[in-house]
Design a protein around this motif. Structure first.
Motif, mmCIF file in Angstrom:
data_model
loop_
_atom_site.group_PDB
_atom_site.id
_atom_site.type_symbol
_atom_site.label_atom_id
_atom_site.label_comp_id
_atom_site.label_asym_id
_atom_site.label_seq_id
_atom_site.Cartn_x
_atom_site.Cartn_y
_atom_site.Cartn_z
ATOM 1 N N LEU A 18 0.828 -1.205 0.000
ATOM 2 C CA LEU A 18 0.000 0.000 0.000
ATOM 3 C C LEU A 18 0.863 1.255 0.000
ATOM 4 O O LEU A 18 1.926 1.287 0.616
ATOM 5 C CB LEU A 18 -0.896 0.026 1.240
ATOM 6 N N ASP A 19 0.385 2.309 -0.679
ATOM 7 C CA ASP A 19 1.096 3.586 -0.574
ATOM 8 C C ASP A 19 0.660 4.270 0.721
ATOM 9 O O ASP A 19 -0.204 3.781 1.448
ATOM 10 C CB ASP A 19 0.867 4.479 -1.804
ATOM 11 N N ARG A 20 1.273 5.392 1.026
ATOM 12 C CA ARG A 20 1.055 6.054 2.315
ATOM 13 C C ARG A 20 -0.418 6.415 2.548
ATOM 14 O O ARG A 20 -0.954 6.180 3.627
ATOM 15 C CB ARG A 20 1.928 7.302 2.425
ATOM 16 N N GLU A 21 -1.072 6.971 1.545
ATOM 17 C CA GLU A 21 -2.477 7.382 1.716
ATOM 18 C C GLU A 21 -3.400 6.180 1.912
ATOM 19 O O GLU A 21 -4.308 6.220 2.739
ATOM 20 C CB GLU A 21 -2.934 8.230 0.522
ATOM 21 N N GLU A 22 -3.169 5.111 1.157
ATOM 22 C CA GLU A 22 -3.989 3.907 1.328
ATOM 23 C C GLU A 22 -3.768 3.297 2.709
ATOM 24 O O GLU A 22 -4.696 2.810 3.343
ATOM 25 C CB GLU A 22 -3.654 2.880 0.253
ATOM 26 N N ARG A 23 -2.526 3.348 3.164
ATOM 27 C CA ARG A 23 -2.215 2.777 4.478
ATOM 28 C C ARG A 23 -2.870 3.588 5.595
ATOM 29 O O ARG A 23 -3.326 3.037 6.592
ATOM 30 C CB ARG A 23 -0.703 2.735 4.661
ATOM 31 N N ARG A 24 -2.908 4.910 5.434
ATOM 32 C CA ARG A 24 -3.534 5.762 6.449
ATOM 33 C C ARG A 24 -5.027 5.477 6.585
ATOM 34 O O ARG A 24 -5.593 5.636 7.662
ATOM 35 C CB ARG A 24 -3.300 7.231 6.116
ATOM 36 N N LYS A 25 -5.666 5.045 5.528
ATOM 37 C CA LYS A 25 -7.097 4.685 5.596
ATOM 38 C C LYS A 25 -7.314 3.459 6.478
ATOM 39 O O LYS A 25 -8.409 3.243 6.987
ATOM 40 C CB LYS A 25 -7.646 4.427 4.195
ATOM 41 N N GLU A 26 -6.282 2.665 6.664
ATOM 42 C CA GLU A 26 -6.360 1.446 7.471
ATOM 43 C C GLU A 26 -6.171 1.709 8.970
ATOM 44 O O GLU A 26 -6.406 0.824 9.776
ATOM 45 C CB GLU A 26 -5.276 0.458 7.020
ATOM 46 N N TYR A 27 -5.707 2.902 9.352
ATOM 47 C CA TYR A 27 -5.457 3.205 10.757
ATOM 48 C C TYR A 27 -6.748 3.137 11.564
ATOM 49 O O TYR A 27 -7.813 3.526 11.092
ATOM 50 C CB TYR A 27 -4.857 4.603 10.925
ATOM 51 N N ARG A 28 -6.638 2.700 12.795
ATOM 52 C CA ARG A 28 -7.800 2.659 13.688
ATOM 53 C C ARG A 28 -8.214 4.057 14.114
ATOM 54 O O ARG A 28 -9.375 4.324 14.333
ATOM 55 C CB ARG A 28 -7.473 1.842 14.932
ATOM 56 N N ARG A 29 -7.227 4.937 14.265
ATOM 57 C CA ARG A 29 -7.481 6.322 14.667
ATOM 58 C C ARG A 29 -7.022 7.244 13.547
ATOM 59 O O ARG A 29 -6.037 6.980 12.885
ATOM 60 C CB ARG A 29 -6.696 6.665 15.928
ATOM 61 N N GLN A 30 -7.750 8.329 13.360
ATOM 62 C CA GLN A 30 -7.372 9.290 12.331
ATOM 63 C C GLN A 30 -6.632 10.491 12.913
ATOM 64 O O GLN A 30 -6.250 11.395 12.183
ATOM 65 C CB GLN A 30 -8.608 9.744 11.551
ATOM 66 N N ASP A 31 -6.410 10.510 14.218
ATOM 67 C CA ASP A 31 -5.703 11.624 14.849
ATOM 68 C C ASP A 31 -4.230 11.271 15.076
ATOM 69 O O ASP A 31 -3.662 11.532 16.112
ATOM 70 C CB ASP A 31 -6.368 12.026 16.158
ATOM 71 N N TYR A 32 -3.591 10.698 14.051
ATOM 72 C CA TYR A 32 -2.192 10.298 14.143
ATOM 73 C C TYR A 32 -1.267 11.513 14.020
ATOM 74 O O TYR A 32 -1.653 12.567 13.542
ATOM 75 C CB TYR A 32 -1.851 9.276 13.056
ATOM 76 N N ILE A 33 -0.032 11.336 14.457
ATOM 77 C CA ILE A 33 0.999 12.370 14.358
ATOM 78 C C ILE A 33 2.134 11.800 13.523
ATOM 79 O O ILE A 33 2.763 10.821 13.916
ATOM 80 C CB ILE A 33 1.528 12.785 15.745
ATOM 81 N N SER A 34 2.389 12.400 12.363
ATOM 82 C CA SER A 34 3.503 11.936 11.534
ATOM 83 C C SER A 34 4.805 12.519 12.082
ATOM 84 O O SER A 34 4.819 13.580 12.708
ATOM 85 C CB SER A 34 3.298 12.323 10.073
ATOM 86 N N LEU A 35 5.896 11.824 11.844
ATOM 87 C CA LEU A 35 7.173 12.230 12.429
ATOM 88 C C LEU A 35 7.683 13.554 11.877
ATOM 89 O O LEU A 35 8.460 14.232 12.537
ATOM 90 C CB LEU A 35 8.221 11.139 12.225
ATOM 91 N N ASP A 36 7.239 13.942 10.676
ATOM 92 C CA ASP A 36 7.696 15.232 10.145
ATOM 93 C C ASP A 36 7.105 16.410 10.913
ATOM 94 O O ASP A 36 7.563 17.540 10.773
ATOM 95 C CB ASP A 36 7.400 15.354 8.650
ATOM 96 N N LYS A 37 6.117 16.155 11.767
ATOM 97 C CA LYS A 37 5.540 17.214 12.607
ATOM 98 C C LYS A 37 6.258 17.350 13.950
ATOM 99 O O LYS A 37 5.983 18.258 14.711
ATOM 100 C CB LYS A 37 4.055 16.943 12.846
ATOM 101 N N ILE A 38 7.182 16.436 14.234
ATOM 102 C CA ILE A 38 7.943 16.483 15.482
ATOM 103 C C ILE A 38 9.324 17.036 15.154
ATOM 104 O O ILE A 38 10.065 16.439 14.374
ATOM 105 C CB ILE A 38 8.060 15.088 16.112
#
Length: 98
Positions: A18-38
């Motif tokens: 899966l590409d990144r966007e498809e994989r994000r649809k699989e997450y249980r929560r949509q309030d994730y924090i990507s590492l580029d924001k840290i």
């Protein structure tokens, strides 16, 4: 090979395709924090993007590769978290990102 192991390996292969966007649809929560924001350790400890009154240039070594995060690690968008703190006098947790 047991059915449980085969199912795990099949799911791993599916997720890796899966590409990144498809994989994000699989997450249980949509309030994730990507590492580029840290911010990296270096970014967090410099005033207004400058160090010693001059622009930062070049690599900063380890300080550009390390980030400190305080919060709920279950919302971080990472592939694996390794905790080696049980046998150490302090908690040493490492996070590996994709």
């Amino acid at each position: 090979m047991s059915k449980k192991k085969k199912d795990w390996k099949t799911e791993k292969e599916r997720l890796l395709r899966l590409d990144r966007e498809e994989r994000r649809k699989e997450y249980r929560r949509q309030d994730y924090i990507s590492l580029d924001k840290i911010p990296s350790w270096r970014e967090e400890n410099r005033p207004n993007g400058k160090e010693d009154g001059k622009e930062l240039t070049g690599g900063g070594g380890l300080s550009d590769k390390v980030s400190l995060y305080k919060g709920d690690i279950t919302v971080l968008e990472v592939d694996v978290i390794v905790n080696a703190g049980k046998d150490l006098p302090f908690d040493l947790s490492m996070v590996f990102a994709a």
